[in-house]
Design an enzyme around this catalytic site. Structure first.
Site, PDB file in Angstrom:
ATOM      1  N   ASP A 212      -3.054 -17.372 -71.378  1.00 16.30           N
ATOM      2  CA  ASP A 212      -1.898 -17.785 -72.183  1.00 16.30           C
ATOM      3  C   ASP A 212      -1.390 -16.604 -73.007  1.00 16.30           C
ATOM      4  OD1 ASP A 212      -3.227 -17.860 -75.072  1.00 16.30           O
ATOM      5  OD2 ASP A 212      -4.668 -18.651 -73.637  1.00 16.30           O
ATOM      6  N   ASP A 214      -1.014 -16.817 -76.317  1.00 14.82           N
ATOM      7  CA  ASP A 214      -1.292 -17.226 -77.697  1.00 14.82           C
ATOM      8  C   ASP A 214      -0.038 -17.904 -78.265  1.00 14.82           C
ATOM      9  OD1 ASP A 214      -3.359 -17.434 -79.617  1.00 14.82           O
ATOM     10  OD2 ASP A 214      -2.374 -15.930 -80.835  1.00 14.82           O
TER      11      ASP A 214
END
Ligand SMILES: CSC[C@H]1O[C@H](OP(=O)(O)O)[C@H](O)[C@@H]1O
Ligand SMILES: Nc1ncnc2[nH]cnc12
Length: 290
Positions: A212, A214
């Site tokens: 991801d 974040d």
């Protein structure tokens, strides 16, 4: 079977290595408590190996609850000299994309409530952490990734991993702050794991799988646990293939590592000056000098 010189710690989404054969499960008690789970030993491509799931099967330990000292001590007591740590991480840099693989070389430790050392209480050591990752082991991992990865997965060698306490993901202000300190990836587990591996004189390197962005990225969705696990699952098989290849390469070379003698310059209290119960507590770590 010979003692496993290589240990693999599986992180979120990697709870087993399917290709391990002649599996045996070891319940290992240590002076620092029980590890996260049984330690699985067996052979991978004919090489003895030990596997431990960091959060336990069924993912039962928060990053703050993982018994890091017991995990490292248990692997050490089984004979492990090289630790390959597999971890899900968030990306703090645009060019590190979800599903990419990253081999960090540095850590920034922002954890707050974890036992950081095996030492203290009658036995003192200060090991060097200037290079917390064994670069010889990292280079084996890099070769393994290059051999097995599909063309659309990028490999990045040499990032800085910031380790937060969690279990919550970061605020946007924190995420921007980590970027401003030149951190490249973020996770919750590699510290104190890497510190303890060094105290235990084991070479340590991380295979980080980006899941991801974040929460700093203006265009990408903010991380949540499902997103991280789903993306990790998408390349869990590749991670296992990387680990298998790395193990074959390692067993052909057994590279020298400064980590293997870290206590030579780090241990201050001579074992002869330690109380018997202290020597017993640290037995697996100081066996080389007893
Ligand atoms: C489930 S996402 C957050 C979780 O995943 C990472 O763990 P690991 O390094 O064991 O793969 C991260 O550090 C968090 O613990
Ligand atoms: N964004 C993130 N922050 C902390 N740990 C993570 N593990 C995977 N993604 C993460």
């Amino acid at each position: 079977m010979a003692q496993p010189r290589i240990g693999v710690i599986g992180g979120s989404g990697l709870y087993q290595i399917a290709a391990i054969e002649q599996v045996q499960e070891h319940v290992v008690d240590t002076p620092f408590g029980m590890p996260s789970d049984v330690i699985v030993t067996g052979e991978l491509s004919g090489v003895p190996v030990a596997f431990l799931t960091r959060h336990g099967r069924g993912h039962k330990f928060l990053p703050s609850e993982v018994p890091y000292r017991a995990n490292i001590y248990a692997l050490k007591s089984l004979g492990v000299e090289y630790v390959i740590a597999v971890s899900a991480v968030g990306s703090l840099q645009e060019h590190l994309k979800p599903l990419d693989m990253v081999l960090p070389s540095q850590f920034i430790d922002l954890t707050k409530q974890r036992a950081q050392s095996f030492f203290g209480q009658g036995a003192i050591a200060h090991v060097s952490l200037a290079e917390p990752v064994c670069l010889a082991l990292q280079s084996v991992l890099a070769e393994a990734v290059q051999t097995v990865k599909p063309a659309d997965v990028a490999l990045h060698v040499g990032a800085t991993y910031v380790c937060i306490e969690g279990p919550q993901f970061s605020t946007q202000a924190e995420s921007h702050w980590y970027r401003s300190m030149s951190a490249d990836i973020i996770g919750m587990t590699n510290m104190p794991e890497a510190r303890l591996a060094r105290e235990a004189e084991m070479a340590y390197a991380t295979l980080a799988l980006v899941t991801d962005y974040d929460c700093w990225h203006p265009k990408e969705a903010h991380v949540n646990a499902n997103m991280a696990i789903m993306n990790l699952m998408r390349n869990a098989e590749q991670a296992q293939a990387v680990v298998a290849k790395a193990i074959t390469l390692l067993a052909a070379r057994w590279p020298e590592s400064a980590a293997h003698t870290a206590l030579d310059a780090g241990l201050i209290t001579s074992p002869a000056d330690m109380a018997p119960e202290v020597r017993e507590r640290l037995a697996a770590l100081i066996a080389r000098r007893l």
